[in-house]
Design a protein around this motif. Structure first.
Motif, mmCIF file in Angstrom:
data_model
loop_
_atom_site.group_PDB
_atom_site.id
_atom_site.type_symbol
_atom_site.label_atom_id
_atom_site.label_comp_id
_atom_site.label_asym_id
_atom_site.label_seq_id
_atom_site.Cartn_x
_atom_site.Cartn_y
_atom_site.Cartn_z
ATOM 1 N N LEU A 207 0.827 -1.206 0.000
ATOM 2 C CA LEU A 207 0.000 0.000 0.000
ATOM 3 C C LEU A 207 0.862 1.258 0.000
ATOM 4 O O LEU A 207 0.565 2.231 -0.701
ATOM 5 C CB LEU A 207 -0.924 0.000 1.220
ATOM 6 N N SER A 209 3.898 1.616 -1.133
ATOM 7 C CA SER A 209 4.688 1.768 -2.357
ATOM 8 C C SER A 209 3.846 1.632 -3.622
ATOM 9 O O SER A 209 4.397 1.620 -4.728
ATOM 10 C CB SER A 209 5.809 0.727 -2.383
ATOM 11 N N SER A 210 2.525 1.502 -3.460
ATOM 12 C CA SER A 210 1.614 1.305 -4.599
ATOM 13 C C SER A 210 2.030 0.090 -5.442
ATOM 14 O O SER A 210 1.970 0.110 -6.674
ATOM 15 C CB SER A 210 1.575 2.566 -5.480
ATOM 16 N N ASN A 211 2.452 -0.957 -4.744
ATOM 17 C CA ASN A 211 2.888 -2.187 -5.408
ATOM 18 C C ASN A 211 1.797 -3.239 -5.247
ATOM 19 O O ASN A 211 1.657 -3.869 -4.194
ATOM 20 C CB ASN A 211 4.208 -2.669 -4.786
ATOM 21 N N ASP A 212 1.021 -3.438 -6.301
ATOM 22 C CA ASP A 212 -0.083 -4.398 -6.250
ATOM 23 C C ASP A 212 0.403 -5.831 -6.042
ATOM 24 O O ASP A 212 -0.323 -6.660 -5.488
ATOM 25 C CB ASP A 212 -0.907 -4.322 -7.535
#
Length: 253
Positions: A207, A209-212
């Motif tokens: 969340l 690092s916006s890493n899905d």
């Protein structure tokens, strides 16, 4: 669904989960499409197996503590001397469901600090209600003639409780433990917001690092663990029901 098919599915889930926990980089090609700007596809700050063990450890510890307290309260309020305390006990067991776990964490941190302790408090409170209500139902539904027969055989109150009532109520109590534990497998991910070790660490990192890919990895592992634990505890409940003589042909618990 045929029994053989279900067994094979369970085995496949166990093998996939074990392989991922031991060497998650084997699954890197599956997660790379979810990354952007060269971000890592696999979370590797802490080994997944360590996070999984820490996650399970705090869930199981909370389950043990909640079971001891909830069953103890249920025993007390089903005795003649404790019946008037039933409303108070029920209100106490409802605290965890009334106050969200996030709020409990926020309230606990100033008192006990960050890490394991506030997470354990939140999980303990959140897990009380299903165990208490099931223990209460199980003990209340023990057939009166059975208890009277035990009394007629000369058994005292303690012997009746541990020799008759608790064994007959055990399947219902274990079902409450099962529900409580599964709910807390997911809830325990919130512990990472207060620096507790667990699989929530992976989700929080994703969340931030916006890493899905990270988010999906943490979510999948938690979900697979919950499915396996639910299945395993279901077998324990069914076995307890058979041993207590409460299971009937065609029953599904």
């Amino acid at each position: 669904m045929p029994v053989m098919t279900v067994t094979l599915l369970r085995l496949a889930v166990v093998l996939v989960l074990a392989a991922f926990l031991v060497d998650p980089h084997l699954f890197q090609p599956l997660f790379e499409p979810l990354t952007q700007n060269g971000a890592p596809a696999i979370y590797d700050r802490t080994p997944f197996w360590q996070l999984a063990m820490a996650h399970l450890g705090i869930v199981l510890l909370a389950a043990v503590l909640a079971t001891i307290v909830a069953v103890g309260m249920a025993i007390f309020v089903t005795r003649p001397a404790g019946r008037e305390f039933l409303p108070f006990s029920r209100s106490l067991a409802n605290i965890g469901q009334t106050v969200p776990p996030v709020a409990v964490l926020a309230l606990a941190v100033p008192s006990v600090g960050f890490g394991l302790k506030p997470t354990l408090i939140a999980l303990f409170l959140y897990g009380l209600l299903p165990i208490f209500e099931n223990a209460l139902a199980g003990l209340s539904e023990v057939p009166a003639p059975v208890v009277e027969a035990a009394r007629g055989m000369g058994m005292n109150a303690r012997q009746r409780l541990f020799g008759v009532e608790l064994p007959l109520a055990l399947p219902v109590i274990l079902e409450g433990v099962r529900i409580s534990t599964i709910v807390n497998v997911g809830t325990a991910t919130l512990g990472s917001t207060v620096a507790a070790k667990g699989l929530g660490e992976v989700i929080v990192a994703g969340l931030l690092s916006s890493n899905d890919a990270f988010i999906l990895q943490g979510g999948i592992v938690v979900a697979l663990m919950a499915i396996l634990i639910y299945d395993a505890l279901g077998a324990v409940v069914r076995n307890a029901a058979r041993r207590s003589g409460l299971a009937r042909t065609g029953d599904k618990i």
